[in-house]
Design a protein around this motif. Structure first.
Motif, PDB file in Angstrom:
ATOM      1  N   MET A   6      43.223  41.270  38.957  1.00  0.00           N
ATOM      2  CA  MET A   6      43.151  40.828  40.356  1.00  0.00           C
ATOM      3  C   MET A   6      41.857  41.288  41.024  1.00  0.00           C
ATOM      4  O   MET A   6      41.265  40.548  41.805  1.00  0.00           O
ATOM      5  CB  MET A   6      44.374  41.311  41.136  1.00  0.00           C
ATOM      6  CG  MET A   6      45.652  40.588  40.762  1.00  0.00           C
ATOM      7  SD  MET A   6      45.564  38.783  40.943  1.00  0.00           S
ATOM      8  CE  MET A   6      45.847  38.645  42.696  1.00  0.00           C
ATOM      9  N   ALA A   7      41.403  42.503  40.727  1.00  0.00           N
ATOM     10  CA  ALA A   7      40.139  42.977  41.297  1.00  0.00           C
ATOM     11  C   ALA A   7      38.988  42.145  40.760  1.00  0.00           C
ATOM     12  O   ALA A   7      38.075  41.753  41.512  1.00  0.00           O
ATOM     13  CB  ALA A   7      39.937  44.455  40.984  1.00  0.00           C
ATOM     14  N   ASP A   8      39.014  41.852  39.472  1.00  0.00           N
ATOM     15  CA  ASP A   8      37.997  41.007  38.859  1.00  0.00           C
ATOM     16  C   ASP A   8      37.999  39.625  39.515  1.00  0.00           C
ATOM     17  O   ASP A   8      36.946  39.102  39.907  1.00  0.00           O
ATOM     18  CB  ASP A   8      38.275  40.905  37.359  1.00  0.00           C
ATOM     19  CG  ASP A   8      37.291  40.014  36.618  1.00  0.00           C
ATOM     20  OD1 ASP A   8      36.146  39.847  37.079  1.00  0.00           O
ATOM     21  OD2 ASP A   8      37.661  39.500  35.541  1.00  0.00           O
ATOM     22  N   TYR A   9      39.178  39.037  39.677  1.00  0.00           N
ATOM     23  CA  TYR A   9      39.285  37.712  40.286  1.00  0.00           C
ATOM     24  C   TYR A   9      38.845  37.732  41.749  1.00  0.00           C
ATOM     25  O   TYR A   9      38.292  36.747  42.256  1.00  0.00           O
ATOM     26  CB  TYR A   9      40.719  37.184  40.192  1.00  0.00           C
ATOM     27  CG  TYR A   9      41.233  36.978  38.781  1.00  0.00           C
ATOM     28  CD1 TYR A   9      40.374  36.876  37.694  1.00  0.00           C
ATOM     29  CD2 TYR A   9      42.596  36.902  38.542  1.00  0.00           C
ATOM     30  CE1 TYR A   9      40.863  36.697  36.410  1.00  0.00           C
ATOM     31  CE2 TYR A   9      43.091  36.711  37.254  1.00  0.00           C
ATOM     32  CZ  TYR A   9      42.223  36.612  36.203  1.00  0.00           C
ATOM     33  OH  TYR A   9      42.711  36.429  34.935  1.00  0.00           O
ATOM     34  N   ALA A  10      39.078  38.838  42.433  1.00  0.00           N
ATOM     35  CA  ALA A  10      38.626  38.956  43.824  1.00  0.00           C
ATOM     36  C   ALA A  10      37.102  38.921  43.895  1.00  0.00           C
ATOM     37  O   ALA A  10      36.528  38.274  44.782  1.00  0.00           O
ATOM     38  CB  ALA A  10      39.158  40.251  44.448  1.00  0.00           C
ATOM     39  N   VAL A  11      36.447  39.580  42.967  1.00  0.00           N
ATOM     40  CA  VAL A  11      34.980  39.567  42.920  1.00  0.00           C
ATOM     41  C   VAL A  11      34.482  38.149  42.635  1.00  0.00           C
ATOM     42  O   VAL A  11      33.553  37.661  43.294  1.00  0.00           O
ATOM     43  CB  VAL A  11      34.453  40.567  41.864  1.00  0.00           C
ATOM     44  CG1 VAL A  11      32.945  40.435  41.691  1.00  0.00           C
ATOM     45  CG2 VAL A  11      34.832  41.999  42.252  1.00  0.00           C
TER      46      VAL A  11
END
Length: 136
Positions: A6-11
């Motif tokens: 999710m953090a990766d996708y947020a970036v």
């Protein structure tokens, strides 16, 4: 250390939004199409990123999403913390937690805050403008 999906996708989502910076508003479904992420995932991320003050959402005709501040003023640390919460490498830096078996005699515990600050500082040195550049 590894970022959650999710953090990766947020970036990825914020980078796509930044490429629209200064232009028209963009929808969550447009961001999903541009990034290849599922629409429900992008909608969930947009909700978190808006709550964190990184995106601004408007409804109605001409509505959509825009960065809440200039891309240069948004950092990788801001995006990760919007999804993951404060950057902390170990649970023992949280003074409210005492669930570590080594808590009482740990000689490393006092140093984890310094390490976490260094990691956060490194992430804060990466602006969204840099992340949203097209690769050469």
């Amino acid at each position: 250390m590894r970022l959650s999906s999710m953090a990766d996708y947020a970036v990825v989502t914020m980078s796509a939004a930044a490429r629209h910076c200064g232009g028209r508003r963009v929808s969550a479904s447009q961001l999903a199409e541009e990034t290849g992420l599922p629409v429900p995932t992008v909608q969930k991320l947009v909700s978190r990123l808006t709550a964190a003050g990184l995106l601004r959402s408007s409804r109605g005709v001409g509505g959509g999403l825009k960065l809440a501040r200039p891309a240069a003023a948004i950092t990788l640390a801001d995006i990760i913390e919007a999804v993951e919460g404060p950057i902390a490498l170990t649970p023992c830096v949280d003074t409210a937690r005492h669930d570590c078996a080594l808590d009482s005699g740990c000689t490393v515990k006092p140093h984890w805050g310094i390490v976490g600050s260094a990691v956060r500082s490194a992430l804060a040195d990466v602006p969204l403008t840099r992340l949203s550049e097209q690769s050469r």
